[in-house]
Design an enzyme around this catalytic site. Structure first.
Site, short mmCIF file in Angstrom:
data_model
loop_
_atom_site.label_atom_id
_atom_site.label_comp_id
_atom_site.label_asym_id
_atom_site.label_seq_id
_atom_site.Cartn_x
_atom_site.Cartn_y
_atom_site.Cartn_z
CG ASN A 195 41.55 39.75 38.29
OD1 ASN A 195 42.80 39.25 38.70
ND2 ASN A 195 41.91 40.79 36.97
CG HIS A 203 41.31 40.88 32.79
ND1 HIS A 203 42.63 42.12 32.87
CD2 HIS A 203 40.97 41.23 33.59
CE1 HIS A 203 41.60 43.07 33.85
NE2 HIS A 203 41.18 41.89 34.44
N GLY A 233 40.80 50.16 37.15
CA GLY A 233 41.31 50.68 37.93
C GLY A 233 41.45 51.89 37.44
CB SER A 272 36.21 51.74 38.84
OG SER A 272 37.39 51.33 38.66
CD GLU A 277 36.53 42.69 33.21
OE1 GLU A 277 36.61 43.36 34.59
OE2 GLU A 277 37.87 42.16 33.30
CE LYS A 313 43.04 44.35 38.20
NZ LYS A 313 43.09 45.39 37.28
CD GLU A 343 44.67 44.48 33.92
OE1 GLU A 343 45.22 43.23 34.79
OE2 GLU A 343 43.94 45.38 34.92
N GLY A 374 38.76 43.74 40.67
CA GLY A 374 40.10 43.88 40.23
C GLY A 374 40.68 44.78 41.63
C1 PEP Z 1 39.21 43.64 36.52
O1 PEP Z 1 40.78 43.50 36.63
O2 PEP Z 1 38.74 42.68 36.01
C2 PEP Z 1 38.98 45.03 36.97
C3 PEP Z 1 37.50 45.06 37.00
O3 PEP Z 1 40.01 46.13 37.96
P1 PEP Z 1 39.12 47.03 38.45
O4 PEP Z 1 37.70 46.48 39.75
O5 PEP Z 1 40.10 47.55 39.20
O6 PEP Z 1 39.14 48.36 38.06
#
Ligand code: PEP
Length: 257
Positions: free
Chosen positions: A12, A98, A176, A216, A170, A14, A100, A237
């Site tokens: 992803n 998601h 993040g 992460s 998630e 973003k 966000e 991400g």
């Molecule tokens: C995501 O945006 O779905 C995500 C898991 O981000 P990150 O890997 O940066 O934590």
């Protein structure tokens, strides 16, 4: 991971990467994952890079995903993108719900459900994201939050619908932040989600549904997370913005099959 489910690693991106940067990243990624057949690899660039990326994925096993999708065919929905517009660009997956989108844009389970159903009706596979916030985990509410989000987001799904879908667990506190769930924490929630899908559909159907972990994930922790029996891949991400790092995560999935 379980051999009856093909692992899926999705990136992803973003709101990162211009179309030119996206092309460079995908060209590098194609080299990193060349010859890996038993892992499904998906990239989800921003909308503005979808066309460019789709042109260089025609000869590749890497699949294209979008970061969201609207439920209407067309209309006065400023800023939204219809399923057919994504199909036209050879998009195969759409992330929906998601955290966000939920946190910063007020998306609800009911809206996520409409988006997921519209995706399915148009031949796109939804990646349905669920996950608790830190206060909810600390208050022992993880399972309740995940149940509520799944019930709302998957309302009215048939068995065929759920088999075409991917669930992404998630935990919001891990996205993040650099703080991933431990493999045991991820496995616990994934097993719980599969059990819930078994009750909603049936255990044989639930056994086929792929459940990704997101939060992460990076090359250094991917193998341990992906070694868990109910972790069928990762939604990545930050680490998906680097071809080598993302390629190494894909290789960790292969190593766990
Ligand atoms: C995501 O945006 O779905 C995500 C898991 O981000 P990150 O890997 O940066 O934590």
């Amino acid at each position: 991971m379980n051999p009856q489910r093909k692992p899926i690693i999705a990136g992803n991106w973003k709101m990162y990467k211009s179309a030119a940067d996206a092309l460079a990243l995908v060209n590098a990624l194609k080299k990193e994952v060349a010859g890996i057949e038993n892992v499904e690899v998906v990239v989800c660039p921003p909308y503005t890079a979808l066309y460019a990326v789709s042109t260089i994925l025609q000869d590749s096993e890497i699949k294209l995903g979008a970061q969201n999708v609207h439920w209407e065919k067309e209309g006065a929905f400023t800023g939204e993108i219809a399923p057919a517009m994504l199909k036209e660009l050879f998009v195969r997956y759409a992330i929906v719900g998601h955290s966000e989108r939920r946190q910063f844009f007020g998306e609800t389970d009911a809206g996520v459900n409409k988006r997921a159903k519209a995706a399915l009706a148009n031949g796109l596979r939804p990646i349905v994201c669920v996950g608790e916030m830190l206060q909810q985990r600390d208050a022992g509410m993880t399972q309740a939050v995940v149940i509520e989000q799944l019930e709302g987001s998957l309302a009215g799904f048939s068995k065929d619908d759920i088999l075409e879908s991917v669930i992404a667990y998630e935990p919001v506190w891990a996205i993040g932040t650099g703080r991933n769930a431990t493999p045991q924490q991820a496995q616990e929630v994934h097993a719980f989600i599969r059990e819930m899908l078994g009750r909603t559909f049936d255990p044989a159907t639930a056994a086929k549904v792929r459940i990704q972990y997101g939060g992460s994930v990076k090359a250094a922790n991917a193998a341990d997370l992906l070694s868990q029996p109910d972790v069928d891949g990762a939604l990545v991400g930050g680490a998906s913005l680097d071809a080598k790092g993302f390629g190494d995560i894909v290789k960790s999935a292969r190593g766990n099959i």
